[in-house]
Design an enzyme around this catalytic site. Structure first.
Site, PDB file in Angstrom:
ATOM      1  N   LYS A  35      -0.922  -5.634  -0.181  1.00 16.59           N
ATOM      2  CA  LYS A  35      -2.037  -6.111   0.650  1.00 16.59           C
ATOM      3  C   LYS A  35      -1.713  -7.409   1.356  1.00 16.59           C
ATOM      4  O   LYS A  35      -2.293  -7.717   2.399  1.00 16.59           O
ATOM      5  CB  LYS A  35      -3.275  -6.279  -0.208  1.00 16.59           C
ATOM      6  CG  LYS A  35      -3.826  -4.940  -0.615  1.00 16.59           C
ATOM      7  CD  LYS A  35      -4.945  -5.022  -1.578  1.00 16.59           C
ATOM      8  CE  LYS A  35      -5.333  -3.599  -1.941  1.00 16.59           C
ATOM      9  NZ  LYS A  35      -6.069  -3.498  -3.156  1.00 16.59           N
TER      10      LYS A  35
HETATM   11  C1  LIG Z   1      -1.076  -1.944  -6.217  1.00 11.06           C
HETATM   12  C2  LIG Z   1      -1.833  -0.959  -5.401  1.00 11.06           C
HETATM   13  N1  LIG Z   1      -1.303   0.248  -5.155  1.00 11.06           N
HETATM   14  C3  LIG Z   1      -1.947   1.180  -4.409  1.00 11.06           C
HETATM   15  C4  LIG Z   1      -3.207   0.936  -3.902  1.00 11.06           C
HETATM   16  C5  LIG Z   1      -3.895   2.022  -3.071  1.00 11.06           C
HETATM   17  O1  LIG Z   1      -3.941   1.671  -1.719  1.00 11.06           O
HETATM   18  P1  LIG Z   1      -5.080   2.275  -0.761  1.00 11.06           P
HETATM   19  O2  LIG Z   1      -6.392   1.905  -1.427  1.00 11.06           O
HETATM   20  O3  LIG Z   1      -4.892   1.635   0.551  1.00 11.06           O
HETATM   21  O4  LIG Z   1      -4.878   3.737  -0.755  1.00 11.06           O
HETATM   22  C6  LIG Z   1      -3.811  -0.300  -4.126  1.00 11.06           C
HETATM   23  C7  LIG Z   1      -5.162  -0.575  -3.566  1.00 11.06           C
HETATM   24  O5  LIG Z   1      -5.936  -1.335  -3.989  1.00 11.06           O
HETATM   25  C8  LIG Z   1      -3.100  -1.291  -4.884  1.00 11.06           C
HETATM   26  O6  LIG Z   1      -3.632  -2.499  -5.125  1.00 11.06           O
END
Ligand SMILES: Cc1ncc(COP(=O)(O)O)c(C=O)c1O
Length: 462
Positions: free
Chosen positions: A109
């Site tokens: 992020k």
């Molecule tokens: C470490 C991690 N992996 C994967 C995800 C999944 O990403 P998305 O919600 O954009 O699909 C998140 C989302 O919060 C995350 O923090």
């Protein structure tokens, strides 16, 4: 390049306005009027650094930021807060791992939220306005949002987390940030309470306007566009390194924000032959791509907590394209989903929902087994979210085919319990995480009461 709403009731707006609007005013999501094709430029971009490539891509979408200013914003974002390669791809066993955890909070992020913080600050400096970001977090997004906003002029950030219900590392990643413009609020309640209070306060349009409330969650278009860059870079780099024509990319998914950027990269002409969507036990998206039915289930707690989500807030953008770019039809589908918890797309016999996607979920045991295997065989530690992706990739991408890129969305040191469970050893460390335990913290504990939170905001904003 202008932006329209998936629900069709917002006049087209420019990039800066789209970034400030966040969620579209008609309740839909903002999308670009068209998707640029960059396939004939990829070769020329082959030797560009990460910031230089980011500039080439983002400028196609951010037309109303002068190019010299945009370049400066991007160079500052990716020069200061990340490791030198920003998002390197490393070969591990038979796959290529795209490491997205070299930012300040060690999670993917950061790549988008660091840029968003700079873009907000830039816009506010020109409009003379201010922005008060209100967020709710179950642990992980909060710290990336705080690091994106800390110390920025014109911005205050208020992040609610459930008191004593986030992990000690997650709490410290947020509460050790002592900048005056950062306000950590521990709500004596659950994450759902935090989210409800956030929605109610942001839904009070008078309050929202009077106090310039804004949001940084993954529906903000600037977050998607910043993420497109690493898909283009990784796909091009791995193709060059392996002499392949295209790659398959595996993405651990919850809110559909990250993988949506991969889909846009594919549509723009990046050499991606397949997106492999991986979920944990919360598998609404995997079920959708395998059956065409998007139906709510219960939320399960797993070892990959950032993906413990049922309603994927970015899915609406994909659904808009999948249903023929028809806002009326999309609106009807979203209304149906809101009232029944279920929607369905037509699937032609033998064709699957979308040839661009393959999808499956990983159980807790498969996730642990994958962490164990990569540690033992390759001496590489996967965080549990990344391990969900790698586990699904290994199953779906067996045999010959294009090389596989797996997105590593967090550093394993953020989730040490899962690593201990998988390997039996306390080996997931990072100096940034270890240092947190010694730092002073600041956080205000507030009862689970919307009016008390409103008062806290009003007093802090002044
Ligand atoms: C470490 C991690 N992996 C994967 C995800 C999944 O990403 P998305 O919600 O954009 O699909 C998140 C989302 O919060 C995350 O923090």
């Amino acid at each position: 390049m202008r932006y329209i709403s998936t629900r069709g009731q917002v006049e087209p707006i420019e990039f800066r306005q789209a970034v400030m609007m966040g969620l579209a005013d008609d309740g839909g999501l903002l999308i670009p009027e068209s998707i640029p094709d960059v396939s004939d430029r990829l070769e020329a971009w082959g030797d560009l650094s990460y910031p230089a490539l980011a500039f080439e891509i983002i400028r196609l979408f951010a037309r109303n930021i002068p190019e010299a200013d945009l370049k400066e914003l991007i160079d500052r974002t990716y020069g200061e807060a990340f490791g030198p390669a920003v998002a390197p791809t490393v070969p591990v066993g038979n796959i290529h791992i795209l490491e997205l955890f070299h930012g300040p909070t060690l999670a993917f992020k950061d790549v988008a939220l660091q840029l968003l913080g700079n873009v907000f600050e830039y816009i506010l400096a020109r409009t003379g306005g201010e922005l008060n970001i209100l967020g709710a977090t179950s642990g992980d997004t909060g710290s990336a949002a705080i690091y994106g906003a800390r110390g920025r002029k014109g911005i205050q950030i208020f992040v609610m987390h459930p008191h004593r219900a986030v992990s000690p590392i997650q709490a410290r990643q947020m509460t050790t940030v002592l900048d005056d413009n950062v306000h950590n609020i521990a709500v004596v309640g659950s994450f759902d309470d935090c989210q409800r209070i956030m929605k109610e306060l942001a839904g009070d349009l008078d309050f929202k306007r009077s106090y310039s409330l804004g949001a940084v969650n993954s529906v903000n278009w600037a977050r998607v566009v910043a993420q497109i860059v690493y898909y283009v870079k990784a796909a091009s780099d791995v193709c060059r390194a392996t002499a392949a024509e295209a790659v398959r990319v595996t993405v651990p998914t919850g809110n559909f924000g990250n993988i949506l950027a991969g889909w846009y990269a594919m549509k723009m002409g990046a050499p991606i032959s397949k997106l492999i969507l991986a979920t944990n036990r919360n598998n609404i998206l995997a079920r959708f791509f395998n059956t065409g039915e998007y139906s709510l289930g219960q939320v399960w707690q797993t070892l990959s907590p950032s993906m413990d989500i049922q309603v994927a807030s970015n899915f609406e953008r994909y659904l808009y394209y999948r249903t023929g770019c028809d806002p009326e039809r999309l609106r009807a589908m979203m209304e149906q989903f809101a009232s029944t918890g279920c929607l369905q797309v037509e699937v032609a016999e033998g064709e699957g929902v979308d040839p661009a996607f393959a999808s499956d979920s990983a159980s807790e045991e498969q996730t642990l087994e994958t962490i164990r295997k990569y540690h033992t065989e390759y001496d590489y530690l996967l965080d549990p979210h990344t391990a969900v992706g790698v586990s699904v990739a290994e199953r779906l991408a067996e045999g010959d085919g294009d090389p596989i890129v797996c997105l590593a969305t967090a550093h394993p040191a953020k989730f040490p319990e899962a690593i201990v469970k998988a390997t039996g050893r306390d080996i997931a460390h990072h100096p940034k995480i270890d240092a947190l335990m010694e730092l002073p913290t600041r956080c205000t504990v507030v009862p689970n009461d919307k009016e008390k939170i409103r008062r806290f905001l009003v007093e802090a904003i002044g």
